[in-house]
Design a protein around this motif. Structure first.
Motif, PDB file in Angstrom:
ATOM      1  N   THR A 144       0.843  -1.287  -0.124  1.00  0.00           N
ATOM      2  CA  THR A 144      -0.138   0.049   0.085  1.00  0.00           C
ATOM      3  C   THR A 144       0.844   1.383  -0.154  1.00  0.00           C
ATOM      4  O   THR A 144       2.108   1.132  -0.391  1.00  0.00           O
ATOM      5  CB  THR A 144      -0.890   0.133   1.238  1.00  0.00           C
ATOM      6  OG1 THR A 144      -1.949   1.043   0.982  1.00  0.00           O
ATOM      7  CG2 THR A 144      -0.257   0.174   2.477  1.00  0.00           C
ATOM      8  N   GLY A 145       0.377   2.406   0.428  1.00  0.00           N
ATOM      9  CA  GLY A 145       1.167   3.739   0.180  1.00  0.00           C
ATOM     10  C   GLY A 145       0.529   4.530   1.119  1.00  0.00           C
ATOM     11  O   GLY A 145      -0.585   4.417   2.021  1.00  0.00           O
ATOM     12  N   LYS A 146       1.035   5.731   1.522  1.00  0.00           N
ATOM     13  CA  LYS A 146       0.661   6.871   2.188  1.00  0.00           C
ATOM     14  C   LYS A 146      -0.587   7.537   1.621  1.00  0.00           C
ATOM     15  O   LYS A 146      -0.644   7.948   0.620  1.00  0.00           O
ATOM     16  CB  LYS A 146       1.642   7.985   2.490  1.00  0.00           C
ATOM     17  CG  LYS A 146       2.978   7.294   3.163  1.00  0.00           C
ATOM     18  CD  LYS A 146       4.110   8.432   3.121  1.00  0.00           C
ATOM     19  CE  LYS A 146       5.437   7.856   3.104  1.00  0.00           C
ATOM     20  NZ  LYS A 146       5.611   7.562   4.595  1.00  0.00           N
ATOM     21  N   LEU A 147      -1.844   7.354   2.480  1.00  0.00           N
ATOM     22  CA  LEU A 147      -3.024   7.919   2.069  1.00  0.00           C
ATOM     23  C   LEU A 147      -3.558   7.056   0.806  1.00  0.00           C
ATOM     24  O   LEU A 147      -4.439   7.480   0.092  1.00  0.00           O
ATOM     25  CB  LEU A 147      -2.850   9.502   1.657  1.00  0.00           C
ATOM     26  CG  LEU A 147      -2.017  10.361   2.804  1.00  0.00           C
ATOM     27  CD1 LEU A 147      -2.085  11.857   2.097  1.00  0.00           C
ATOM     28  CD2 LEU A 147      -2.949  10.234   4.034  1.00  0.00           C
ATOM     29  N   TRP A 148      -3.228   6.102   0.604  1.00  0.00           N
ATOM     30  CA  TRP A 148      -3.754   5.125  -0.366  1.00  0.00           C
ATOM     31  C   TRP A 148      -5.133   4.454   0.181  1.00  0.00           C
ATOM     32  O   TRP A 148      -5.403   4.063   1.319  1.00  0.00           O
ATOM     33  CB  TRP A 148      -2.818   3.728  -0.807  1.00  0.00           C
ATOM     34  CG  TRP A 148      -1.796   4.409  -1.620  1.00  0.00           C
ATOM     35  CD1 TRP A 148      -1.151   5.599  -1.623  1.00  0.00           C
ATOM     36  CD2 TRP A 148      -0.996   3.523  -2.592  1.00  0.00           C
ATOM     37  NE1 TRP A 148      -0.101   5.522  -2.371  1.00  0.00           N
ATOM     38  CE2 TRP A 148      -0.159   4.236  -3.138  1.00  0.00           C
ATOM     39  CE3 TRP A 148      -1.256   2.226  -2.950  1.00  0.00           C
ATOM     40  CZ2 TRP A 148       0.636   3.810  -4.305  1.00  0.00           C
ATOM     41  CZ3 TRP A 148      -0.500   1.747  -4.060  1.00  0.00           C
ATOM     42  CH2 TRP A 148       0.552   2.604  -4.607  1.00  0.00           C
ATOM     43  N   PRO A 149      -6.076   4.565  -0.728  1.00  0.00           N
ATOM     44  CA  PRO A 149      -7.460   3.846  -0.407  1.00  0.00           C
ATOM     45  C   PRO A 149      -7.573   2.445  -0.726  1.00  0.00           C
ATOM     46  O   PRO A 149      -8.439   1.791  -0.053  1.00  0.00           O
ATOM     47  CB  PRO A 149      -8.528   4.445  -1.432  1.00  0.00           C
ATOM     48  CG  PRO A 149      -7.534   4.566  -2.537  1.00  0.00           C
ATOM     49  CD  PRO A 149      -6.142   5.024  -2.118  1.00  0.00           C
ATOM     50  N   LEU A 150      -6.546   1.669  -1.179  1.00  0.00           N
ATOM     51  CA  LEU A 150      -6.348   0.390  -1.211  1.00  0.00           C
ATOM     52  C   LEU A 150      -5.366  -0.323  -0.525  1.00  0.00           C
ATOM     53  O   LEU A 150      -4.142   0.495  -0.721  1.00  0.00           O
ATOM     54  CB  LEU A 150      -6.456  -0.088  -2.566  1.00  0.00           C
ATOM     55  CG  LEU A 150      -7.870   0.313  -3.274  1.00  0.00           C
ATOM     56  CD1 LEU A 150      -7.846  -0.190  -5.005  1.00  0.00           C
ATOM     57  CD2 LEU A 150      -8.836  -0.291  -2.840  1.00  0.00           C
ATOM     58  N   ILE A 151      -5.222  -1.759  -0.232  1.00  0.00           N
ATOM     59  CA  ILE A 151      -4.040  -2.329  -0.059  1.00  0.00           C
ATOM     60  C   ILE A 151      -4.055  -3.481  -1.243  1.00  0.00           C
ATOM     61  O   ILE A 151      -5.338  -4.042  -1.560  1.00  0.00           O
ATOM     62  CB  ILE A 151      -4.101  -3.350   1.211  1.00  0.00           C
ATOM     63  CG1 ILE A 151      -3.806  -2.283   2.536  1.00  0.00           C
ATOM     64  CG2 ILE A 151      -3.185  -4.262   1.283  1.00  0.00           C
ATOM     65  CD1 ILE A 151      -4.050  -2.876   3.753  1.00  0.00           C
ATOM     66  N   TYR A 152      -2.847  -3.536  -1.925  1.00  0.00           N
ATOM     67  CA  TYR A 152      -3.018  -4.715  -3.004  1.00  0.00           C
ATOM     68  C   TYR A 152      -2.419  -6.042  -2.586  1.00  0.00           C
ATOM     69  O   TYR A 152      -1.459  -5.884  -1.942  1.00  0.00           O
ATOM     70  CB  TYR A 152      -2.193  -4.035  -4.328  1.00  0.00           C
ATOM     71  CG  TYR A 152      -2.853  -2.785  -4.898  1.00  0.00           C
ATOM     72  CD1 TYR A 152      -3.905  -2.877  -5.883  1.00  0.00           C
ATOM     73  CD2 TYR A 152      -2.679  -1.566  -4.344  1.00  0.00           C
ATOM     74  CE1 TYR A 152      -4.292  -1.838  -6.648  1.00  0.00           C
ATOM     75  CE2 TYR A 152      -3.227  -0.533  -5.085  1.00  0.00           C
ATOM     76  CZ  TYR A 152      -3.911  -0.586  -6.010  1.00  0.00           C
ATOM     77  OH  TYR A 152      -4.615   0.737  -6.680  1.00  0.00           O
ATOM     78  N   VAL A 153      -2.970  -7.137  -2.949  1.00  0.00           N
ATOM     79  CA  VAL A 153      -2.417  -8.228  -2.553  1.00  0.00           C
ATOM     80  C   VAL A 153      -2.042  -9.007  -3.987  1.00  0.00           C
ATOM     81  O   VAL A 153      -2.639  -9.176  -4.832  1.00  0.00           O
ATOM     82  CB  VAL A 153      -3.603  -9.294  -2.089  1.00  0.00           C
ATOM     83  CG1 VAL A 153      -2.862 -10.566  -1.725  1.00  0.00           C
ATOM     84  CG2 VAL A 153      -4.088  -8.662  -0.728  1.00  0.00           C
TER      85      VAL A 153
END
Length: 264
Positions: A246-255
């Motif tokens: 993910t990232g800072k202020l990201w709306p998603l976590i990617y698997v």
């Protein structure tokens, strides 16, 4: 596991994959890339200025920076954290790791880290270090810490002082701005600050074996949230052999599923 049973969010993205073409010669400007595909996405708190991410016994732990930096356990169905620790505003939180039933946390420029009991979240001790604190992981024995340079420090868990340094290079060239870290079976995965890349580092030699190029994920994320900041946050889910990013202020976590398993 609960978060892997969630339905995949298409978001009109489809399945994202990256399969590098073969090159005769690699350099930092033209690095060897590691293939991956996005198997699933999960919601992430878009107000979280992510500094650390990990999976421990089926739970997702996250740490953040800025004011009221916190450590929390993330609900995978909503992306919202159950905040367990909130730092005083004078501290800018950074990376975390869990080892021997303790949570270890760095701060950025204050040059102080904290140790908490994993069950009660009670603060057990503080420790000092000389450089800035960025990312944190462990190899099962020692803590491994980044400070934004190309050098990783291995810390003894009793004294919490450095016992060795590891200089990170790729084809003989220093790879700096190492940020959030995740150790997986002899390799250290590291976000490169301000880059859309994650380096796979041999934990014995410091040589980078290849890079994940996640620029496509950054691009698509900013279509969803123009305020999304840099890529940061790596967590390994051991039982499914999946990498969460993910990232800072990201709306998603990617698997992510990697074409080549991180153990190889």
């Amino acid at each position: 596991m609960k978060f892997l049973q969630l339905s995949i969010l298409s978001l009109s993205l489809g399945i994202i994959s990256c399969t590098p073409s073969k090159k005769d010669k690699y350099s930092l400007a033209n690095p060897e890339l590691i293939s991956y595909k996005v198997e699933q996405t999960m919601p992430h708190d878009s107000t979280a200025y992510t500094q650390g991410l990990l999976v421990h016994k089926g739970k997702i732990y996250e740490s953040t920076g800025r004011e009221a930096s916190w450590i929390g356990i993330v609900d995978p169905s909503t992306g919202k954290p159950d905040k367990k620790i909130i730092l005083d505003d004078k501290f800018f939180g950074e990376g975390i790791t869990i080892l021997n039933n303790k949570i270890y946390q760095l701060t950025w420029q204050q040059k102080v880290g904290f140790v908490y009991d994993l069950e009660t979240f009670e603060q057990l001790r503080e420790f000092k270090y000389n450089n800035e604190g960025w990312g944190l992981t462990h190899d099962g024995k020692n803590l491994i810490m980044s400070d934004g340079s190309n050098s990783l420090s291995f810390l003894d868990t009793a004294s919490l002082t450095p016992i060795k340094k590891l200089n990170v290079t790729y084809k003989g060239v220093a790879v700096s701005s190492l940020n959030e870290l995740e150790y997986v079976d002899g390799y250290i995965w590291a976000n490169i600050y301000l880059k859309d890349q994650i380096a796979k580092i041999d934990a014995n030699t410091g040589e980078v074996q290849g890079f994940l190029d996640l620029s496509d994920l950054t691009y698509r994320t900013r279509l969803l949230n123009p305020d999304a900041d840099v890529l940061n946050g790596i967590a390994w889910h051991e039982s499914t052999k999946s990498l969460l990013v993910t990232g800072k202020l990201w709306p998603l976590i990617y698997v992510l599923k990697l074409t080549a398993n991180p153990e190889n």
